[in-house]
Design an enzyme around this catalytic site. Structure first.
Site, PDB file in Angstrom:
ATOM      1  N   ILE A 164       0.825  -1.208   0.000  1.00 19.39           N
ATOM      2  CA  ILE A 164       0.000   0.000   0.000  1.00 19.39           C
ATOM      3  C   ILE A 164       0.862   1.261   0.000  1.00 19.39           C
ATOM      4  O   ILE A 164       0.590   2.219  -0.719  1.00 19.39           O
ATOM      5  CB  ILE A 164      -0.956  -0.001   1.205  1.00 19.39           C
ATOM      6  CG1 ILE A 164      -2.000  -1.115   1.042  1.00 19.39           C
ATOM      7  CG2 ILE A 164      -1.644   1.353   1.357  1.00 19.39           C
ATOM      8  CD1 ILE A 164      -2.887  -1.317   2.270  1.00 19.39           C
ATOM      9  N   ASP A 207      14.266   2.610  10.112  1.00 26.17           N
ATOM     10  CA  ASP A 207      13.443   1.714  10.922  1.00 26.17           C
ATOM     11  C   ASP A 207      12.571   2.586  11.807  1.00 26.17           C
ATOM     12  O   ASP A 207      13.078   3.310  12.669  1.00 26.17           O
ATOM     13  CB  ASP A 207      14.347   0.810  11.764  1.00 26.17           C
ATOM     14  CG  ASP A 207      13.575  -0.214  12.586  1.00 26.17           C
ATOM     15  OD1 ASP A 207      12.357  -0.022  12.810  1.00 26.17           O
ATOM     16  OD2 ASP A 207      14.192  -1.201  13.029  1.00 26.17           O
ATOM     17  N   ASN A 236       1.970   4.904   7.287  1.00 22.51           N
ATOM     18  CA  ASN A 236       1.544   3.653   6.667  1.00 22.51           C
ATOM     19  C   ASN A 236       2.244   2.419   7.230  1.00 22.51           C
ATOM     20  O   ASN A 236       1.649   1.347   7.310  1.00 22.51           O
ATOM     21  CB  ASN A 236       1.797   3.721   5.155  1.00 22.51           C
ATOM     22  CG  ASN A 236       1.690   2.366   4.498  1.00 22.51           C
ATOM     23  OD1 ASN A 236       0.596   1.825   4.313  1.00 22.51           O
ATOM     24  ND2 ASN A 236       2.830   1.785   4.138  1.00 22.51           N
ATOM     25  N   TYR A 293      -2.293  -7.186  17.115  1.00 19.47           N
ATOM     26  CA  TYR A 293      -2.551  -6.393  15.911  1.00 19.47           C
ATOM     27  C   TYR A 293      -3.892  -5.680  16.027  1.00 19.47           C
ATOM     28  O   TYR A 293      -3.997  -4.486  15.727  1.00 19.47           O
ATOM     29  CB  TYR A 293      -2.543  -7.301  14.681  1.00 19.47           C
ATOM     30  CG  TYR A 293      -2.715  -6.558  13.376  1.00 19.47           C
ATOM     31  CD1 TYR A 293      -1.645  -5.869  12.810  1.00 19.47           C
ATOM     32  CD2 TYR A 293      -3.942  -6.529  12.708  1.00 19.47           C
ATOM     33  CE1 TYR A 293      -1.792  -5.175  11.609  1.00 19.47           C
ATOM     34  CE2 TYR A 293      -4.091  -5.841  11.518  1.00 19.47           C
ATOM     35  CZ  TYR A 293      -3.018  -5.167  10.961  1.00 19.47           C
ATOM     36  OH  TYR A 293      -3.175  -4.479   9.790  1.00 19.47           O
ATOM     37  N   LYS A 332      -4.420  -1.474  16.051  1.00 19.31           N
ATOM     38  CA  LYS A 332      -5.179  -0.726  15.055  1.00 19.31           C
ATOM     39  C   LYS A 332      -6.369   0.004  15.677  1.00 19.31           C
ATOM     40  O   LYS A 332      -6.740   1.092  15.221  1.00 19.31           O
ATOM     41  CB  LYS A 332      -5.638  -1.665  13.936  1.00 19.31           C
ATOM     42  CG  LYS A 332      -4.482  -2.187  13.077  1.00 19.31           C
ATOM     43  CD  LYS A 332      -3.658  -1.041  12.482  1.00 19.31           C
ATOM     44  CE  LYS A 332      -2.584  -1.530  11.535  1.00 19.31           C
ATOM     45  NZ  LYS A 332      -1.800  -0.423  10.943  1.00 19.31           N
TER      46      LYS A 332
END
Length: 253
Positions: free
Chosen positions: A17, A58, A85, A151, A155
């Site tokens: 993406i 990084d 992103n 995860y 998010k």
């Protein structure tokens, strides 16, 4: 949409993406800084952009984040748009011996780096009345799969961070929004899609069947949405989460 003379930072811009976003911004006239950890991939995407600034970095390293902002502003003279992103996911059960190790790694990458880079970039974005777009996931709104608690939590936190910072920076003319993709056909996904599920179909077929539209997005579709949100056409939009999941969240099959 034209982004002539706009300066954009795209983290994780060496593949997937992020690469699609960087290439599209460059094609629309923007001056793009792309970051990534893989020099070969980073150089490959840089060749597809017009005079980009490619920074090997990084995002979990504070000095690297400072370097990204400092070198971008020094090279281009300002900053208009920040695209947070870069992200990652690691599997672990809450019962796993390494549960907290995985949690810390995922949160540092997906949340802390986003928070810190935004902190560093915000003063420059206030000067240009720019905007920020965080690439989140539908996993911030639903539990998708097993052993993905870290995860999912990261998010969900990115989503609320988006709202919080949007509220704070609105008075300075800076907009902050989030794009929440469902499954997207990217480099990494193509590799994973070769794995067969217990149902005897590929991972790609399995996920496709879970969407209402019976299709998966390509990276270009997510980039299109990001460019819209970063443009003047979206000047009245801030603090919003934009789901692009082909109806994954509303599928009733």
């Amino acid at each position: 949409m034209s982004f002539n003379d706009k300066v954009v930072i795209v983290t994780g811009g060496s593949s997937g993406i992020g690469a699609a976003i960087a290439i599209d911004f460059s094609a629309a006239g923007a001056k793009v800084c792309i970051t990534g950890r893989d020099k070969k991939k980073l150089d490959n995407i840089a060749k597809k952009c017009k005079n980009p600034l490619a920074i090997l970095a990084d995002i979990t390293v504070e000095n690297d984040l400072k370097r990204i902002v400092d070198e971008t502003v020094k090279h281009f003279g300002k900053l208009d748009i920040l695209i947070n992103n870069a992200g990652m996911g690691l599997p672990a059960s809450i019962l796993s011996d390494n549960a907290m190790e995985v949690y810390d790694t995922v949160m540092n990458t997906n949340l802390r780096s986003t928070v810190y880079l935004t902190h560093l970039a915000a003063p420059h974005l206030i000067k240009t009345k720019g905007n920020i777009i965080n690439i989140s996931s539908i996993c911030g709104q639903t539990v998708m799969g097993t052993n993905t608690f870290a995860y999912n939590v990261s998010k969900a936190a990115v989503d609320h961070f988006t709202r919080s910072v949007a509220s704070e920076l609105a008075s300075s003319g800076v907009r902050v929004n989030s794009v929440n993709p469902g499954p997207v056909m990217s480099d990494g996904f193509e590799a994973v899609s070769q794995i067969m599920t217990d149902k005897g179909i590929t991972f790609k077929q399995h996920l496709t069947q879970q969407t209402a539209l019976k299709r998966l997005s390509e990276t270009k579709e997510i980039a299109d949405l990001v460019l819209f949100l970063a443009s003047e056409k979206a000047k009245g939009i801030t603090g919003s989460l934009f789901v692009a999941d082909n109806g994954f969240l509303v599928n009733t099959d």
